[in-house]
Design an enzyme around this catalytic site. Structure first.
Site, PDB file in Angstrom:
ATOM      1  N   GLY A  73      -4.016   1.718   8.582  1.00 49.19           N
ATOM      2  CA  GLY A  73      -4.915   1.002   9.479  1.00 49.19           C
ATOM      3  C   GLY A  73      -4.586  -0.474   9.530  1.00 49.19           C
ATOM      4  N   HIS A 101       0.757   8.071   3.544  1.00 50.76           N
ATOM      5  CA  HIS A 101       1.533   7.364   4.566  1.00 50.76           C
ATOM      6  C   HIS A 101       3.013   7.730   4.537  1.00 50.76           C
ATOM      7  CE1 HIS A 101      -2.023   5.011   5.337  1.00 50.76           C
ATOM      8  NE2 HIS A 101      -2.039   4.563   4.095  1.00 50.76           N
ATOM      9  N   ILE A 136       0.034   9.374   8.076  1.00 55.58           N
ATOM     10  CA  ILE A 136      -0.626   8.498   9.035  1.00 55.58           C
ATOM     11  C   ILE A 136      -0.160   7.060   8.843  1.00 55.58           C
ATOM     12  CG2 ILE A 136      -2.665   9.977   9.200  1.00 55.58           C
ATOM     13  CD1 ILE A 136      -4.153   7.983   7.384  1.00 55.58           C
ATOM     14  N   ASP A 173       0.851  -1.189   0.000  1.00 60.09           N
ATOM     15  CA  ASP A 173       0.000   0.000   0.000  1.00 60.09           C
ATOM     16  C   ASP A 173       0.889   1.242   0.000  1.00 60.09           C
ATOM     17  OD1 ASP A 173      -1.718   2.098   0.376  1.00 60.09           O
ATOM     18  OD2 ASP A 173      -2.775   1.222   2.080  1.00 60.09           O
TER      19      ASP A 173
END
Length: 274
Positions: free
Chosen positions: A200, A182, A197, A177
């Site tokens: 998740g 990110h 961030i 990903d």
């Protein structure tokens, strides 16, 4: 979606476990089994990063405003442990779409079957829910939405603090990903985050680590199912506190960042081997 076939060596399970923070204690034999080739086992949540389809959300045939999509929930059923190397096939499909109405978005329920590319042996079923915030009101079924797991009342049986590294997102993105939010501060700020961030799905794996550490003595075949709802972003370098309630083979869990009073994972449910 088109099937995805992927070959891998022991490098992939080694790196996946390291990207979750396993191996932080190099003297812990339980962690070492996932990050050292001697007696290596694939970490049980590794199927979530294998044979991922790409580009489906931006394909015009999907009819989605992909910029307004959020990853809402994640689930996994482990039918048998992944080998530490091999050739896998992933078959992903949208199994259901719920129309929440004009201006309220839509829910897409996805499922991916991970099988051995040669024999067809089923290793795992990966489940996910995507919230398409801009795509409601198309005249589809309005329900029922799937129920979320209820956390038991009362104090948890354990709370495990799991630190992450400032570079955790930069590591985890190499599992597949590579969304710039990110890694790139400008991309993160354009998405209304103060900094890049953490994925998740990285937090998801860290919660699985806490469960194996607390209840399973790092047994690689102990985790059979893991379902969770994503409720807030987490930032690399934060310590996540995973609260655990064990009732027989079911472990309920919630993950919070105490320093910000933020719940990042909620309604978690794990099923352990009997």
């Amino acid at each position: 979606m088109d099937p995805v076939v992927e070959s891998y060596t022991d490098r992939e399970p080694l790196f996946y476990a390291l990207s979750l923070g396993l191996g932080a204690d190099p003297l812990d034999a339980g962690q070492l089994r996932f990050v050292y080739e001697k007696g290596l086992s694939a970490f049980p949540t590794m199927p979530v990063v294998m044979c991922q389809p790409t580009g489906w959300a931006v394909d015009p045939r999907a009819g989605l405003n992909y910029r307004m999509m959020l990853h809402g929930e994640q689930g996994l059923v482990v039918h048998r442990p992944l080998p530490v190397s091999g050739r896998l096939r992933g078959d992903t499909r949208v199994v259901e779409v719920i129309d929440k109405g004009e201006g309220r978005g839509a829910l897409l329920y996805l499922e991916r079957q991970i099988t051995d590319a040669a024999s067809g042996v089923l290793y795992a079923t990966v489940k996910g829910t995507v919230f398409a915030r801009a795509d409601g009101g198309f005249g589809g079924p309005s329900g029922p939405s799937r129920d979320v797991h209820a956390i038991p009342a009362g104090e948890p049986d354990a709370v495990i603090d799991m630190p992450t590294l400032p570079q955790s997102a930069l590591l985890y993105r190499l599992n597949g990903d590579r969304n710039p939010i990110h890694a790139d501060p400008e991309a993160a700020q354009s998405a209304k985050f103060p900094q890049p961030i953490l994925h998740g799905m990285c937090t998801y794996g860290v919660a699985a680590h806490a469960i194996l550490k607390q209840f399973c003595n790092y047994d690689p075949v102990a985790l059979r199912e893991l379902d969770v709802r994503f409720s807030a972003p987490m930032f690399p370098g934060e310590t996540v506190s995973v609260a655990l309630w064990k009732r027989g083979a079911i472990v309920s869990f919630r993950a919070r960042i105490k320093s910000r009073d933020a719940t990042v994972l909620d309604n978690g449910r794990a099923v352990l081997a009997g």
